[in-house]
Design a protein around this motif. Structure first.
Motif, PDB file in Angstrom:
ATOM      1  N   GLY A 151       0.778  -1.237   0.000  1.00  0.00           N
ATOM      2  CA  GLY A 151       0.000   0.000   0.000  1.00  0.00           C
ATOM      3  C   GLY A 151       0.806   1.281   0.000  1.00  0.00           C
ATOM      4  O   GLY A 151       0.254   2.360   0.169  1.00  0.00           O
ATOM      5  N   SER A 152       2.127   1.180  -0.178  1.00  0.00           N
ATOM      6  CA  SER A 152       2.957   2.379  -0.223  1.00  0.00           C
ATOM      7  C   SER A 152       3.981   2.258  -1.339  1.00  0.00           C
ATOM      8  O   SER A 152       4.605   1.200  -1.504  1.00  0.00           O
ATOM      9  N   ALA A 187       6.035   5.140 -13.016  1.00  0.00           N
ATOM     10  CA  ALA A 187       5.832   5.004 -11.572  1.00  0.00           C
ATOM     11  C   ALA A 187       4.342   4.841 -11.318  1.00  0.00           C
ATOM     12  O   ALA A 187       3.551   5.692 -11.714  1.00  0.00           O
ATOM     13  N   ALA A 188       3.961   3.740 -10.682  1.00  0.00           N
ATOM     14  CA  ALA A 188       2.576   3.506 -10.283  1.00  0.00           C
ATOM     15  C   ALA A 188       2.524   3.738  -8.778  1.00  0.00           C
ATOM     16  O   ALA A 188       2.920   2.879  -7.994  1.00  0.00           O
ATOM     17  N   VAL A 189       2.088   4.923  -8.392  1.00  0.00           N
ATOM     18  CA  VAL A 189       2.164   5.357  -6.997  1.00  0.00           C
ATOM     19  C   VAL A 189       0.851   5.088  -6.278  1.00  0.00           C
ATOM     20  O   VAL A 189      -0.213   5.508  -6.730  1.00  0.00           O
ATOM     21  N   GLU A 190       0.978   4.391  -5.164  1.00  0.00           N
ATOM     22  CA  GLU A 190      -0.145   4.214  -4.246  1.00  0.00           C
ATOM     23  C   GLU A 190       0.417   4.466  -2.857  1.00  0.00           C
ATOM     24  O   GLU A 190       1.539   4.068  -2.548  1.00  0.00           O
ATOM     25  N   GLY A 191      -0.317   5.175  -2.029  1.00  0.00           N
ATOM     26  CA  GLY A 191       0.174   5.484  -0.687  1.00  0.00           C
ATOM     27  C   GLY A 191       1.218   6.591  -0.744  1.00  0.00           C
ATOM     28  O   GLY A 191       1.082   7.562  -1.481  1.00  0.00           O
ATOM     29  N   TYR A 192       2.288   6.412   0.011  1.00  0.00           N
ATOM     30  CA  TYR A 192       3.299   7.462   0.150  1.00  0.00           C
ATOM     31  C   TYR A 192       4.391   7.368  -0.906  1.00  0.00           C
ATOM     32  O   TYR A 192       4.963   6.304  -1.140  1.00  0.00           O
ATOM     33  N   ALA A 193       4.697   8.508  -1.532  1.00  0.00           N
ATOM     34  CA  ALA A 193       5.851   8.699  -2.407  1.00  0.00           C
ATOM     35  C   ALA A 193       6.539   9.949  -1.882  1.00  0.00           C
ATOM     36  O   ALA A 193       6.320  11.059  -2.367  1.00  0.00           O
ATOM     37  N   ARG A 211       4.171   9.296 -14.284  1.00  0.00           N
ATOM     38  CA  ARG A 211       3.701   8.961 -12.955  1.00  0.00           C
ATOM     39  C   ARG A 211       2.185   8.857 -12.967  1.00  0.00           C
ATOM     40  O   ARG A 211       1.502   9.788 -13.402  1.00  0.00           O
ATOM     41  N   VAL A 212       1.678   7.714 -12.531  1.00  0.00           N
ATOM     42  CA  VAL A 212       0.250   7.549 -12.304  1.00  0.00           C
ATOM     43  C   VAL A 212       0.089   7.313 -10.815  1.00  0.00           C
ATOM     44  O   VAL A 212       0.951   6.727 -10.173  1.00  0.00           O
ATOM     45  N   ALA A 213      -1.018   7.786 -10.252  1.00  0.00           N
ATOM     46  CA  ALA A 213      -1.167   7.707  -8.800  1.00  0.00           C
ATOM     47  C   ALA A 213      -2.604   7.411  -8.411  1.00  0.00           C
ATOM     48  O   ALA A 213      -3.539   7.835  -9.081  1.00  0.00           O
ATOM     49  N   SER A 214      -2.748   6.702  -7.307  1.00  0.00           N
ATOM     50  CA  SER A 214      -4.080   6.476  -6.752  1.00  0.00           C
ATOM     51  C   SER A 214      -4.569   7.781  -6.132  1.00  0.00           C
ATOM     52  O   SER A 214      -3.782   8.668  -5.800  1.00  0.00           O
ATOM     53  N   GLU A 215      -5.859   7.880  -5.974  1.00  0.00           N
ATOM     54  CA  GLU A 215      -6.470   9.116  -5.490  1.00  0.00           C
ATOM     55  C   GLU A 215      -6.083   9.469  -4.059  1.00  0.00           C
ATOM     56  O   GLU A 215      -6.182  10.627  -3.663  1.00  0.00           O
ATOM     57  N   ASP A 216      -5.632   8.488  -3.288  1.00  0.00           N
ATOM     58  CA  ASP A 216      -5.263   8.778  -1.898  1.00  0.00           C
ATOM     59  C   ASP A 216      -3.748   8.819  -1.669  1.00  0.00           C
ATOM     60  O   ASP A 216      -3.291   8.762  -0.540  1.00  0.00           O
ATOM     61  N   SER A 217      -2.989   8.933  -2.729  1.00  0.00           N
ATOM     62  CA  SER A 217      -1.526   9.006  -2.593  1.00  0.00           C
ATOM     63  C   SER A 217      -1.092  10.312  -1.944  1.00  0.00           C
ATOM     64  O   SER A 217      -1.808  11.310  -1.982  1.00  0.00           O
ATOM     65  N   VAL A 218       0.096  10.276  -1.360  1.00  0.00           N
ATOM     66  CA  VAL A 218       0.682  11.448  -0.713  1.00  0.00           C
ATOM     67  C   VAL A 218       2.098  11.622  -1.240  1.00  0.00           C
ATOM     68  O   VAL A 218       2.871  10.660  -1.288  1.00  0.00           O
ATOM     69  N   PHE A 219       2.429  12.831  -1.628  1.00  0.00           N
ATOM     70  CA  PHE A 219       3.758  13.163  -2.134  1.00  0.00           C
ATOM     71  C   PHE A 219       4.391  14.198  -1.207  1.00  0.00           C
ATOM     72  O   PHE A 219       3.696  14.913  -0.499  1.00  0.00           O
ATOM     73  N   GLY A 220       5.703  14.302  -1.244  1.00  0.00           N
ATOM     74  CA  GLY A 220       6.338  15.349  -0.457  1.00  0.00           C
ATOM     75  C   GLY A 220       7.809  15.102  -0.200  1.00  0.00           C
ATOM     76  O   GLY A 220       8.333  14.012  -0.420  1.00  0.00           O
ATOM     77  N   VAL A 221       8.445  16.153   0.270  1.00  0.00           N
ATOM     78  CA  VAL A 221       9.857  16.119   0.644  1.00  0.00           C
ATOM     79  C   VAL A 221       9.903  16.092   2.174  1.00  0.00           C
ATOM     80  O   VAL A 221      10.433  16.993   2.816  1.00  0.00           O
ATOM     81  N   LEU A 222       9.301  15.060   2.756  1.00  0.00           N
ATOM     82  CA  LEU A 222       9.166  14.981   4.205  1.00  0.00           C
ATOM     83  C   LEU A 222      10.508  14.885   4.923  1.00  0.00           C
ATOM     84  O   LEU A 222      10.621  15.259   6.088  1.00  0.00           O
ATOM     85  N   CYS A 223      11.541  14.420   4.240  1.00  0.00           N
ATOM     86  CA  CYS A 223      12.869  14.338   4.847  1.00  0.00           C
ATOM     87  C   CYS A 223      13.367  15.729   5.255  1.00  0.00           C
ATOM     88  O   CYS A 223      14.177  15.866   6.170  1.00  0.00           O
ATOM     89  N   ARG A 224      12.847  16.754   4.625  1.00  0.00           N
ATOM     90  CA  ARG A 224      13.197  18.149   4.944  1.00  0.00           C
ATOM     91  C   ARG A 224      12.907  18.451   6.411  1.00  0.00           C
ATOM     92  O   ARG A 224      13.633  19.199   7.058  1.00  0.00           O
ATOM     93  N   ARG A 225      11.865  17.850   6.943  1.00  0.00           N
ATOM     94  CA  ARG A 225      11.477  18.071   8.340  1.00  0.00           C
ATOM     95  C   ARG A 225      12.552  17.601   9.318  1.00  0.00           C
ATOM     96  O   ARG A 225      12.598  18.031  10.459  1.00  0.00           O
ATOM     97  N   PHE A 226      13.397  16.678   8.873  1.00  0.00           N
ATOM     98  CA  PHE A 226      14.402  16.084   9.743  1.00  0.00           C
ATOM     99  C   PHE A 226      15.821  16.494   9.350  1.00  0.00           C
ATOM    100  O   PHE A 226      16.790  15.876   9.774  1.00  0.00           O
ATOM    101  N   GLY A 227      15.927  17.514   8.506  1.00  0.00           N
ATOM    102  CA  GLY A 227      17.236  18.008   8.099  1.00  0.00           C
ATOM    103  C   GLY A 227      17.930  17.152   7.063  1.00  0.00           C
ATOM    104  O   GLY A 227      19.119  17.326   6.812  1.00  0.00           O
ATOM    105  N   MET A 228      17.227  16.218   6.454  1.00  0.00           N
ATOM    106  CA  MET A 228      17.811  15.360   5.423  1.00  0.00           C
ATOM    107  C   MET A 228      17.506  15.963   4.051  1.00  0.00           C
ATOM    108  O   MET A 228      16.352  16.247   3.751  1.00  0.00           O
ATOM    109  N   PRO A 229      18.511  16.123   3.228  1.00  0.00           N
ATOM    110  CA  PRO A 229      18.265  16.653   1.885  1.00  0.00           C
ATOM    111  C   PRO A 229      17.829  15.555   0.924  1.00  0.00           C
ATOM    112  O   PRO A 229      17.958  14.370   1.209  1.00  0.00           O
TER     113      PRO A 229
END
Length: 151
Positions: free
Chosen positions: A24-25, A66-72, A86-104
């Motif tokens: 699912g991710s 890329a067949a994205v479902e869940g988190y990318a 890129r194709v994605a399911s309607e409930d997928s989530v994208f982002g640069v979440l590593c930024r929150r932890f100081g990771m580039p």
């Protein structure tokens, strides 16, 4: 993963690849808790050879979707950006979440993202580290198509 894609690219029987996740991710990135334990777990940046994700420096002669479902997110986003479509399911989530932890982003994401979408959208994602819904990335034209959840 680099070996798998290299084999795919050199096999004349294969025409196209679909990169997807499991459970699912698509891919939620590196295990930041493991990386925080010791610097030995930090992804290594080398000028030659494979990139930390293995594939991000590869130039394929065939298309990868890329067949994205869940988190990318984080390096998962970078894997999706490496793909041609890129194709994605309607409930997928994208982002640069590593930024929150100081990771580039370490695999070309800060270069690929603004090339694929508007510079302003890319900077929003890179600087804020926020979760971005499929509806919003569709508006940004980061995903080419949406599909129903679990299909």
């Amino acid at each position: 993963m680099a070996k798998v894609f290299s084999d795919f690219d050199h096999n004349p029987n294969y025409k196209i690849a679909v990169l997807t996740g499991a459970g699912g991710s698509f891919c939620s990135g590196a295990n930041l808790k493991l990386i925080a334990q010791t610097s030995e777990n930090m992804p290594q940046l080398n000028l030659t050879g494979n990139a930390p994700l293995g594939v991000s420096r590869m130039i394929m002669s065939k298309q990868v979707i890329a067949a994205v479902e869940g988190y990318a997110v984080a390096s998962g986003l970078e894997l999706a950006l490496w793909c041609d479509l890129r194709v994605a399911s309607e409930d997928s989530v994208f982002g640069v979440l590593c930024r929150r932890f100081g990771m580039p982003l370490v695999d070309g994401g800060t270069i690929r993202l603004p090339r694929l979408i508007d510079q302003s959208y890319a900077m929003d994602m890179i600087l804020t580290g926020r979760e971005v819904s499929t509806k919003e990335v569709k508006q940004m034209v980061l995903v080419n198509r949406l599909y129903g959840n679990g299909k």
